[in-house]
Design an enzyme around this catalytic site. Sequence first.
Site, PDB file in Angstrom:
ATOM      1  N   GLY A  21     -33.385 -26.503  58.945  1.00 30.27           N
ATOM      2  CA  GLY A  21     -34.008 -25.271  59.956  1.00 30.27           C
ATOM      3  C   GLY A  21     -32.678 -24.578  59.634  1.00 30.27           C
ATOM      4  O   GLY A  21     -31.465 -25.116  59.319  1.00 30.27           O
ATOM      5  N   ALA A  24     -29.779 -19.095  64.356  1.00 22.84           N
ATOM      6  CA  ALA A  24     -28.787 -17.526  64.437  1.00 22.84           C
ATOM      7  C   ALA A  24     -27.353 -18.132  64.032  1.00 22.84           C
ATOM      8  O   ALA A  24     -26.278 -17.409  63.904  1.00 22.84           O
ATOM      9  CB  ALA A  24     -28.636 -16.800  65.683  1.00 22.84           C
ATOM     10  N   MET A  25     -26.811 -19.561  65.183  1.00 25.98           N
ATOM     11  CA  MET A  25     -25.362 -20.199  65.080  1.00 25.98           C
ATOM     12  C   MET A  25     -25.893 -20.936  63.356  1.00 25.98           C
ATOM     13  O   MET A  25     -24.330 -21.301  63.803  1.00 25.98           O
ATOM     14  CB  MET A  25     -25.894 -21.049  65.750  1.00 25.98           C
ATOM     15  CG  MET A  25     -25.613 -20.066  67.332  1.00 25.98           C
ATOM     16  SD  MET A  25     -25.235 -21.509  68.219  1.00 25.98           S
ATOM     17  CE  MET A  25     -24.027 -22.212  67.841  1.00 25.98           C
ATOM     18  N   GLY A  26     -26.518 -21.033  62.654  1.00 27.21           N
ATOM     19  CA  GLY A  26     -26.292 -21.973  61.724  1.00 27.21           C
ATOM     20  C   GLY A  26     -27.597 -22.856  61.277  1.00 27.21           C
ATOM     21  O   GLY A  26     -28.657 -21.977  61.020  1.00 27.21           O
ATOM     22  N   GLN A  27     -27.065 -23.326  60.271  1.00 33.19           N
ATOM     23  CA  GLN A  27     -28.111 -24.023  59.678  1.00 33.19           C
ATOM     24  C   GLN A  27     -27.879 -26.046  59.632  1.00 33.19           C
ATOM     25  O   GLN A  27     -26.713 -26.145  59.592  1.00 33.19           O
ATOM     26  CB  GLN A  27     -27.825 -23.945  57.971  1.00 33.19           C
ATOM     27  CG  GLN A  27     -28.581 -22.826  57.446  1.00 33.19           C
ATOM     28  CD  GLN A  27     -28.470 -22.797  55.416  1.00 33.19           C
ATOM     29  OE1 GLN A  27     -26.920 -23.663  55.420  1.00 33.19           O
ATOM     30  NE2 GLN A  27     -29.673 -22.259  55.135  1.00 33.19           N
ATOM     31  N   VAL A  28     -29.813 -26.327  59.475  1.00 33.37           N
ATOM     32  CA  VAL A  28     -29.087 -27.877  60.481  1.00 33.37           C
ATOM     33  C   VAL A  28     -29.509 -29.334  59.096  1.00 33.37           C
ATOM     34  O   VAL A  28     -31.018 -28.580  58.941  1.00 33.37           O
ATOM     35  CB  VAL A  28     -29.847 -27.877  61.151  1.00 33.37           C
ATOM     36  CG1 VAL A  28     -29.939 -29.475  62.377  1.00 33.37           C
ATOM     37  CG2 VAL A  28     -29.431 -27.026  63.427  1.00 33.37           C
ATOM     38  N   ASP A 149     -26.844 -20.678  76.723  1.00 29.27           N
ATOM     39  CA  ASP A 149     -28.396 -20.297  75.673  1.00 29.27           C
ATOM     40  C   ASP A 149     -29.362 -21.105  75.555  1.00 29.27           C
ATOM     41  O   ASP A 149     -29.749 -21.854  75.065  1.00 29.27           O
ATOM     42  CB  ASP A 149     -27.022 -20.686  74.256  1.00 29.27           C
ATOM     43  CG  ASP A 149     -28.115 -19.414  73.344  1.00 29.27           C
ATOM     44  OD1 ASP A 149     -29.580 -19.014  73.649  1.00 29.27           O
ATOM     45  OD2 ASP A 149     -28.091 -20.192  71.727  1.00 29.27           O
TER      46      ASP A 149
HETATM   47  N1  LIG Z   1     -30.214 -33.392  66.029  1.00 31.80           N
HETATM   48  C1  LIG Z   1     -31.112 -32.891  65.540  1.00 31.80           C
HETATM   49  N2  LIG Z   1     -32.362 -33.201  64.885  1.00 31.80           N
HETATM   50  C2  LIG Z   1     -33.300 -32.732  64.912  1.00 31.80           C
HETATM   51  N3  LIG Z   1     -33.744 -31.698  63.788  1.00 31.80           N
HETATM   52  C3  LIG Z   1     -32.901 -31.411  65.225  1.00 31.80           C
HETATM   53  C4  LIG Z   1     -31.546 -31.042  65.557  1.00 31.80           C
HETATM   54  N4  LIG Z   1     -31.283 -30.181  65.970  1.00 31.80           N
HETATM   55  C5  LIG Z   1     -31.457 -28.958  65.806  1.00 31.80           C
HETATM   56  N5  LIG Z   1     -32.705 -29.425  65.035  1.00 31.80           N
HETATM   57  C6  LIG Z   1     -33.559 -28.519  64.590  1.00 31.80           C
HETATM   58  O1  LIG Z   1     -33.001 -27.271  63.764  1.00 31.80           O
HETATM   59  C7  LIG Z   1     -33.857 -26.307  63.693  1.00 31.80           C
HETATM   60  C8  LIG Z   1     -32.809 -25.392  63.417  1.00 31.80           C
HETATM   61  O2  LIG Z   1     -31.781 -25.299  64.848  1.00 31.80           O
HETATM   62  P1  LIG Z   1     -30.482 -24.362  65.734  1.00 31.80           P
HETATM   63  O3  LIG Z   1     -30.362 -24.904  66.659  1.00 31.80           O
HETATM   64  O4  LIG Z   1     -29.772 -24.127  64.603  1.00 31.80           O
HETATM   65  O5  LIG Z   1     -31.876 -23.002  65.217  1.00 31.80           O
HETATM   66  P2  LIG Z   1     -32.974 -22.568  66.971  1.00 31.80           P
HETATM   67  O6  LIG Z   1     -32.606 -23.158  67.623  1.00 31.80           O
HETATM   68  O7  LIG Z   1     -33.884 -22.142  66.370  1.00 31.80           O
HETATM   69  O8  LIG Z   1     -32.415 -20.944  66.825  1.00 31.80           O
HETATM   70  P3  LIG Z   1     -30.561 -20.754  67.480  1.00 31.80           P
HETATM   71  O9  LIG Z   1     -29.380 -20.144  66.298  1.00 31.80           O
HETATM   72  O10 LIG Z   1     -30.755 -19.243  68.118  1.00 31.80           O
HETATM   73  O11 LIG Z   1     -30.560 -21.743  68.323  1.00 31.80           O
HETATM   74  C9  LIG Z   1     -34.608 -26.604  64.853  1.00 31.80           C
HETATM   75  O12 LIG Z   1     -36.203 -26.474  63.729  1.00 31.80           O
HETATM   76  C10 LIG Z   1     -34.004 -27.851  65.155  1.00 31.80           C
HETATM   77  O13 LIG Z   1     -35.295 -27.216  65.683  1.00 31.80           O
END
Ligand SMILES: Nc1ncnc2c1ncn2[C@@H]1O[C@H](COP(=O)(O)OP(=O)(O)OP(=O)(O)O)[C@@H](O)[C@H]1O
Length: 507
Positions: A21, A24-28, A149
């Site tokens: 996903g 706003a803060m980056g890519q996972v 946050d």
């Molecule tokens: N440790 C993890 N294991 C599995 N999925 C994860 C993990 N960390 C984040 N994700 C998933 O990756 C996606 C992107 O997460 P991210 O925190 O970058 O974005 P967000 O929470 O959607 O937005 P923001 O950056 O505004 O907080 C989300 O669907 C999140 O549930």
Amino acid sequence: MIDLNIGRLIAQRYQLQELIGTGAMGQVYLANDLLLGGVPVAIKFLALSIQNNKIRVQERFEREAKTCALLGQKNIHIVRVMDYGVDEKSIPYYVMEYLQGESLSDVIRSQSLSLIRFLSFARQLCLGLQAAHEGIPVDGEICPIIHRDIKPSNVLVVPNPSFGELVKILDFGIAKLLQSDSSETNYYLGTWAYSSPEQIEGKELNNRSDIYSLGVMMFEMLTGKMPIQANTNSFGGWYKAHHFHPPRSFREINPLLEVPQELENLVMRCLAKKSSDRPQNISEILQTITSLEQLDSLAQPSTLCHKNLLSQLTSTPQNITEEECLNTDASSSELPSWPKNKPIADIVFPHPIRIHNQLTVALWVMLPKQEIEKRLQGTRYNQFLFLNAPHPMILWVTVLHSHEHTPKWLPYYLDLKSHQGIELARLLLETGCYKILLFARESPQRAFTYIQTEIASPQRQLLQQWITMSQRAVSTASPQFSRGLLKKELEKIKPQVIMKLAAVYKT
Ligand SMILES: Nc1ncnc2c1ncn2[C@@H]1O[C@H](COP(=O)(O)OP(=O)(O)OP(=O)(O)O)[C@@H](O)[C@H]1O
């Protein structure tokens, strides 16, 4: 579009598999840790290059990653961070445990949460936040950590065999150590809709700012809607909303919503504009949540399932002994009958039964038929009390409650120095539920009905602790002595339980 990152090797160790996903803060990304035989990990690349202002940003990033790693170690409700670094394009990243779950924002978008589920999620969130607010040692000093946050997309709900659903808070990466580093307080790190008035003003923050965001999130979890709405989705719009718009009431959102008044009051206090009017710490919130959760088994309408029972339970062998358990056969359609070796009297005793080859504790209860009928539309509640000394003993109390009639208390003592007591306690802990088999005194041939009862997870955790403690305990008095003390304790808490039952189930 092909993602050129797939297959990329980071730090000669993590091979990127797929994009999970983008926020706003980056890519996972999901990646495999090749050093550890390919175990899956999640890697978050921050939308931040450290090329400009390199040293300051890198230092800050490293400090946050370390903080996050220490926090994840401290509490199971905070995602675990195992590694961090900066890739060859100067993008900082951190490596987390990969959690196969659903984001809380998706969970609440697709369905409304039951009260029990809400309470369990809220308790776990509070435990994570409490650990952060209590702080971690940095350079010999305990530094509290504010998340800044808190919102549903930063919470993951993960199915877990022991917890049912494990809730984990993500993105402590932007939480900063509460240090008097005034140069950093100008950063706006948060999401407008969940930001406290002081956060949106750019003031220095403390734990009560997270408590406000938690209030917004709890409101949303319970109602599916936001407590406060801005006229425009802009900084100015949200500034005005958080400072001057009063939160909507639950009734305004949904007049049919059944939320205990105590819980609505708690959420509203979290949403107070002035931080001094909010709960002053997470422990205060936890107290209300756990006391409501202890009643969670009564929070569900009782499942008095005459019909379902027919397909699940069958006749009892006539002479069950204390040692053997009741075997039921799903193909038969009869309810269990009262054991021949038990008197026809108003008594309560536990005895395991086997349903679909699974061993479950059953509480066998005999009452006058009228007494059972009176409570068919009621609820049930359970609580466990424990004494480790002078003799380790659990008092297991079940209450059948209905508005019109006095509660029926069904106490049973589990002697933790007896084989039967310890085995029953273990089975209750393992299965997390029990069945109440109700027999009418007038017709004991077949159970009149049964009630399925869940044991709340905090109670299960306590059971686990008590079993462990009791193994080490040395009895210094007779079991009767502990029974007497527990009985007195029950009398003390009865009025409290009745009050709570009445408050939660007000019509
Ligand atoms: N440790 C993890 N294991 C599995 N999925 C994860 C993990 N960390 C984040 N994700 C998933 O990756 C996606 C992107 O997460 P991210 O925190 O970058 O974005 P967000 O929470 O959607 O937005 P923001 O950056 O505004 O907080 C989300 O669907 C999140 O549930």
